[in-house]
Write a protein that holds these residues in place. Sequence first.
Motif, PDB file in Angstrom:
ATOM      1  N   HIS A 488       0.868  -1.178   0.000  1.00  0.00           N
ATOM      2  CA  HIS A 488       0.000   0.000   0.000  1.00  0.00           C
ATOM      3  C   HIS A 488       0.907   1.232   0.000  1.00  0.00           C
ATOM      4  CE1 HIS A 488      -3.231  -2.789   0.811  1.00  0.00           C
ATOM      5  NE2 HIS A 488      -2.583  -3.227   1.900  1.00  0.00           N
ATOM      6  N   LEU A 489       1.027   1.859  -1.143  1.00  0.00           N
ATOM      7  CA  LEU A 489       2.007   2.912  -1.366  1.00  0.00           C
ATOM      8  C   LEU A 489       1.368   4.287  -1.177  1.00  0.00           C
ATOM      9  CD1 LEU A 489       4.800   3.935  -2.333  1.00  0.00           C
ATOM     10  CD2 LEU A 489       3.910   3.744  -4.679  1.00  0.00           C
ATOM     11  N   THR A 490       2.146   5.217  -0.553  1.00  0.00           N
ATOM     12  CA  THR A 490       1.749   6.621  -0.442  1.00  0.00           C
ATOM     13  C   THR A 490       2.875   7.480  -0.994  1.00  0.00           C
ATOM     14  OG1 THR A 490       0.421   6.221   1.539  1.00  0.00           O
ATOM     15  CG2 THR A 490       1.088   8.496   1.108  1.00  0.00           C
ATOM     16  N   ALA A 491       2.512   8.349  -1.966  1.00  0.00           N
ATOM     17  CA  ALA A 491       3.497   9.283  -2.554  1.00  0.00           C
ATOM     18  C   ALA A 491       3.100  10.702  -2.173  1.00  0.00           C
ATOM     19  CB  ALA A 491       3.539   9.121  -4.071  1.00  0.00           C
ATOM     20  N   THR A 492       4.049  11.465  -1.626  1.00  0.00           N
ATOM     21  CA  THR A 492       3.748  12.810  -1.119  1.00  0.00           C
ATOM     22  C   THR A 492       4.822  13.778  -1.583  1.00  0.00           C
ATOM     23  OG1 THR A 492       2.820  11.795   0.868  1.00  0.00           O
ATOM     24  CG2 THR A 492       3.284  14.168   0.942  1.00  0.00           C
ATOM     25  N   PRO A 496      11.073  19.929  -3.248  1.00  0.00           N
ATOM     26  CA  PRO A 496      11.351  19.603  -4.646  1.00  0.00           C
ATOM     27  C   PRO A 496      11.370  18.101  -4.921  1.00  0.00           C
ATOM     28  CG  PRO A 496      13.386  20.108  -3.522  1.00  0.00           C
ATOM     29  CD  PRO A 496      12.282  20.341  -2.515  1.00  0.00           C
ATOM     30  N   ASP A 497      11.224  17.269  -3.855  1.00  0.00           N
ATOM     31  CA  ASP A 497      11.337  15.814  -3.995  1.00  0.00           C
ATOM     32  C   ASP A 497       9.979  15.164  -3.799  1.00  0.00           C
ATOM     33  OD1 ASP A 497      14.113  16.272  -4.192  1.00  0.00           O
ATOM     34  OD2 ASP A 497      14.299  16.200  -1.991  1.00  0.00           O
ATOM     35  N   VAL A 498       9.965  13.817  -3.938  1.00  0.00           N
ATOM     36  CA  VAL A 498       8.767  13.021  -3.671  1.00  0.00           C
ATOM     37  C   VAL A 498       9.134  11.991  -2.615  1.00  0.00           C
ATOM     38  CG1 VAL A 498       7.036  11.458  -4.584  1.00  0.00           C
ATOM     39  CG2 VAL A 498       7.858  13.355  -5.994  1.00  0.00           C
ATOM     40  N   VAL A 513      11.408  -0.200  -6.193  1.00  0.00           N
ATOM     41  CA  VAL A 513      10.704   1.043  -6.478  1.00  0.00           C
ATOM     42  C   VAL A 513      10.798   1.343  -7.978  1.00  0.00           C
ATOM     43  CG1 VAL A 513      10.554   3.504  -5.974  1.00  0.00           C
ATOM     44  CG2 VAL A 513      11.279   1.920  -4.175  1.00  0.00           C
ATOM     45  N   TYR A 514       9.619   1.672  -8.568  1.00  0.00           N
ATOM     46  CA  TYR A 514       9.554   1.999  -9.998  1.00  0.00           C
ATOM     47  C   TYR A 514       8.938   3.394 -10.160  1.00  0.00           C
ATOM     48  CZ  TYR A 514       9.955  -3.094 -10.763  1.00  0.00           C
ATOM     49  OH  TYR A 514      10.363  -4.401 -10.783  1.00  0.00           O
ATOM     50  N   ARG A 515       9.282   4.059 -11.269  1.00  0.00           N
ATOM     51  CA  ARG A 515       8.636   5.319 -11.653  1.00  0.00           C
ATOM     52  C   ARG A 515       8.266   5.253 -13.137  1.00  0.00           C
ATOM     53  NH1 ARG A 515      12.363  10.264 -10.891  1.00  0.00           N
ATOM     54  NH2 ARG A 515      13.121   9.625 -12.951  1.00  0.00           N
ATOM     55  N   TRP A 516       7.061   5.743 -13.436  1.00  0.00           N
ATOM     56  CA  TRP A 516       6.554   5.713 -14.812  1.00  0.00           C
ATOM     57  C   TRP A 516       7.323   6.687 -15.703  1.00  0.00           C
ATOM     58  CZ3 TRP A 516       3.796   3.007 -18.084  1.00  0.00           C
ATOM     59  CH2 TRP A 516       3.237   3.606 -19.225  1.00  0.00           C
ATOM     60  N   ASN A 517       7.737   6.159 -16.861  1.00  0.00           N
ATOM     61  CA  ASN A 517       8.386   6.968 -17.880  1.00  0.00           C
ATOM     62  C   ASN A 517       7.396   7.133 -19.024  1.00  0.00           C
ATOM     63  OD1 ASN A 517       9.847   8.054 -19.997  1.00  0.00           O
ATOM     64  ND2 ASN A 517      11.719   6.890 -19.509  1.00  0.00           N
ATOM     65  N   PRO A 518       6.758   8.348 -19.115  1.00  0.00           N
ATOM     66  CA  PRO A 518       5.727   8.490 -20.150  1.00  0.00           C
ATOM     67  C   PRO A 518       6.296   8.408 -21.564  1.00  0.00           C
ATOM     68  CG  PRO A 518       6.169  10.596 -19.065  1.00  0.00           C
ATOM     69  CD  PRO A 518       6.898   9.559 -18.302  1.00  0.00           C
ATOM     70  N   TYR A 535      11.302   5.755   0.753  1.00  0.00           N
ATOM     71  CA  TYR A 535      12.318   6.151  -0.223  1.00  0.00           C
ATOM     72  C   TYR A 535      11.986   7.571  -0.668  1.00  0.00           C
ATOM     73  CZ  TYR A 535      14.953   6.461  -4.599  1.00  0.00           C
ATOM     74  OH  TYR A 535      15.785   6.874  -5.600  1.00  0.00           O
ATOM     75  N   THR A 536      13.015   8.396  -0.849  1.00  0.00           N
ATOM     76  CA  THR A 536      12.822   9.760  -1.336  1.00  0.00           C
ATOM     77  C   THR A 536      13.404   9.861  -2.734  1.00  0.00           C
ATOM     78  OG1 THR A 536      12.904  10.706   0.894  1.00  0.00           O
ATOM     79  CG2 THR A 536      13.296  12.194  -0.943  1.00  0.00           C
ATOM     80  N   ASP A 537      12.523  10.216  -3.673  1.00  0.00           N
ATOM     81  CA  ASP A 537      12.951  10.379  -5.058  1.00  0.00           C
ATOM     82  C   ASP A 537      13.435  11.814  -5.246  1.00  0.00           C
ATOM     83  OD1 ASP A 537      13.393  10.341  -7.737  1.00  0.00           O
ATOM     84  OD2 ASP A 537      11.283  10.109  -8.333  1.00  0.00           O
TER      85      ASP A 537
END
Length: 571
Positions: A488-492, A496-498, A513-518, A535-537
Motif C-alpha cells: 500500500h504505497l503513499t506518494a507525497t 522539490p522531492d517526492v 521502487v519503480y517510476r513511470w516513464n511516459p 524512499y525519497t525520489d
Amino acid sequence: MKPARRMTATATSAVVLATAAGLLSATAAPASAATTCASPVFKRQFFANTAFSGTPKKTDCDSAIDQNWKTGAPASGLPKDNFGVRWTVTRDFGSGGPFRLAASGLDGIRVYVDGARKIDLWKNVSATVKKSADVTIPAGKHTVRVDYANWTGSAAVSVTYAPRTSAAVDKVKPLVPTGTSVSYDSSTGKAKLTWSKNKEMDLAGYRVYRRLKGESFGSTPIATTASTTYTDSTLPATGQTYYYEVRAYDRAGNESAGTADQAVTTADRVAPGVPVINKATGEVTPAGGTGGLEVGWDAVADAVSYRVFRAASENGTYSAVGSTSGLSYLDTSAAESVVYYYRVSAVDAAGNESARSASQRGTIWDNDPPALVTGLDVTPTEYGFHLTWDKSAATDLKYYTVYWGELVDGEDGGQVCYGSASDYLAPTRTSYDDVTLPDGDTSCFFMDAVDDDGNSAIQWSDDGVPAVSVTELDMTPSVATPETSPVHLTATPAGPDVALSWNTVADATGYRVYRWNPAAKTYEKLTDTAAATSYTDTTAAKGTTHYYWVTALYADGTESAAGGDYAVLAP
C-alpha cells in the motif's frame, strides 16, 4: 579676759572676703579640672599619690590607654614614683553584649565597669603583669574606669575593652536604627534615606530593604552600606507606593529588627500600552452625505483618554483630529471615497502618552467595486493548470479570488461554470498555478476582484462573469496498476522531492521502487531496498505528475504485484 568687741560691718566684710580668698586659694581646682572629654575619649587625671586623693595635678583627654613612662615622671609637677593616674569614660554601648577587658603593665591596675571591679592587678611588681576578663555589658550607657598606680621603678600601662564578635559568642542583635527619614525627588525619581548612627562598637553596617505596597519585604536587601544614608536610584516611576526599612547588622552576623516603614509614592512616568485599531469604516447617509468615518480600538489598561491622528498617506504627516475617553472616534470631517490613515495613542491619568498605534487605512464606503477581471487565460499543464490575467486598474484592490468549478447545463440551454473559491491572491499577482491531478477531466475557472471596502466585482455585476473552460492533460499511465498488491504505497510531495512510504509485507526480503516513464511508456526501476519501507525520489522533475510502483521481493526470487500512487510537483 578681754571683753568682746563688736566688729563693724566693714570689718566683717573684710573677714568674709579674706576667708573666701583663702578658700579660693586653698581649694579651687586648677583650670585643667574643668576639662571635658567627648565620649568615647577618656578623661585622664594625674595624682601625686597612689590613693587618688586630693586635687589632680593635671587633667586632660586620652583617646587610648597605652603609655610607657619608663622611670620618668608622667607629667610636669609629678614625682617619678608613687603617683596615680585615673581614666574615666561614660559611653553608650548600644545593644551591649559580650566584651573582653584586657590590662597589662607595671605596677598596679584596676578596671571597673559601672563601679564594679572586673580586673585587679593591684601590687608593686618588677615584671609586666597581664590579665583579661570577659564580661557582658547591658544595653545603654555605662562607665568604664581604670585606676593605675606606680610605686617604684618603671611605669607602663595598657588597657583595652572591645566587643567579642564571634558568632558562637555574640547572640545579641544590634539596636534598631533611629532617626530614619526618606525624601523623594520627583524630578530625578530618586529616594534618599537617612538615619542616625548606631552606638554598637561591633557594628558592621546597615541593610536597606524595599517593598511595594501590599507586598512583604524580601530576604535580600537592595543595598548594604556602612554609611547612614542611601540614595535609591532604581525606583520604578510608575506612580505606585513603596516602603523602606533599615536594619543594622554586627560583625557576628546578628541583624536588628527593621525601622518603621518609610513610604514613598513615585512619580508616574510610565506610558500606557499602545492601542490596536480594530476598525476604520464609514457610511453614506440617505441624503447623500457622510455620517463620518469611525475609528475604533481595543481598550488599554490605565488609559483615561485617547488621541486620534490622521494622515493622507501611510507614512505621511499625522495631525491630531480629536480625543475621547471612549473606544471609538467619529471623524466627521472625512470625505467620501477619500483614503485616510489613522493612528491612535493612549493617555493615562498622569498625562503620560503612549506611542502611536500602527496605521490603519480607512475610507467612507464608496459603493464602487473594482471592474471584472479581464484577460483570463487557462493553460493545461502536466501539473494541472496555469492561469494568467490582466492586472486590475483598481487602486484600492485588496485581493483576487480564484474560482474552480465544473460546467453544468443552464436554464437557457447553454452551460454555466458552477464553482467555488479555491484560493485568494495578493493584488499584485497576475498569474497562478493550480496544482491538481491531470487525468483528462474538463474544468472551468473564473476570477473575482475585491477592494478594501469589501466590494466584489462579481456581486455588483449585472452581465454575468466570464469563465474559461479547459480540458486537463491526461497523464494517466497506459499500464494499469494491479488491484491485488500487498503493498500500500503513499506518494507525497516533499519540497522539490517526492517522499514514498509503504507498509511492511510479510516474508518480504526487500522492495523494488519503480517510476513511470511516459516517453518509454513503461515503469522503470529506481532502486531496491532491503528492510526499509520508505524512499525519497530526489530526481523527480518539477512541474509534472509522477506515478510510482513498489513491489515486494521474496527469497525465492519472485516479486509481488505492484502497489501504486502518484504525486504532482508544482513548477
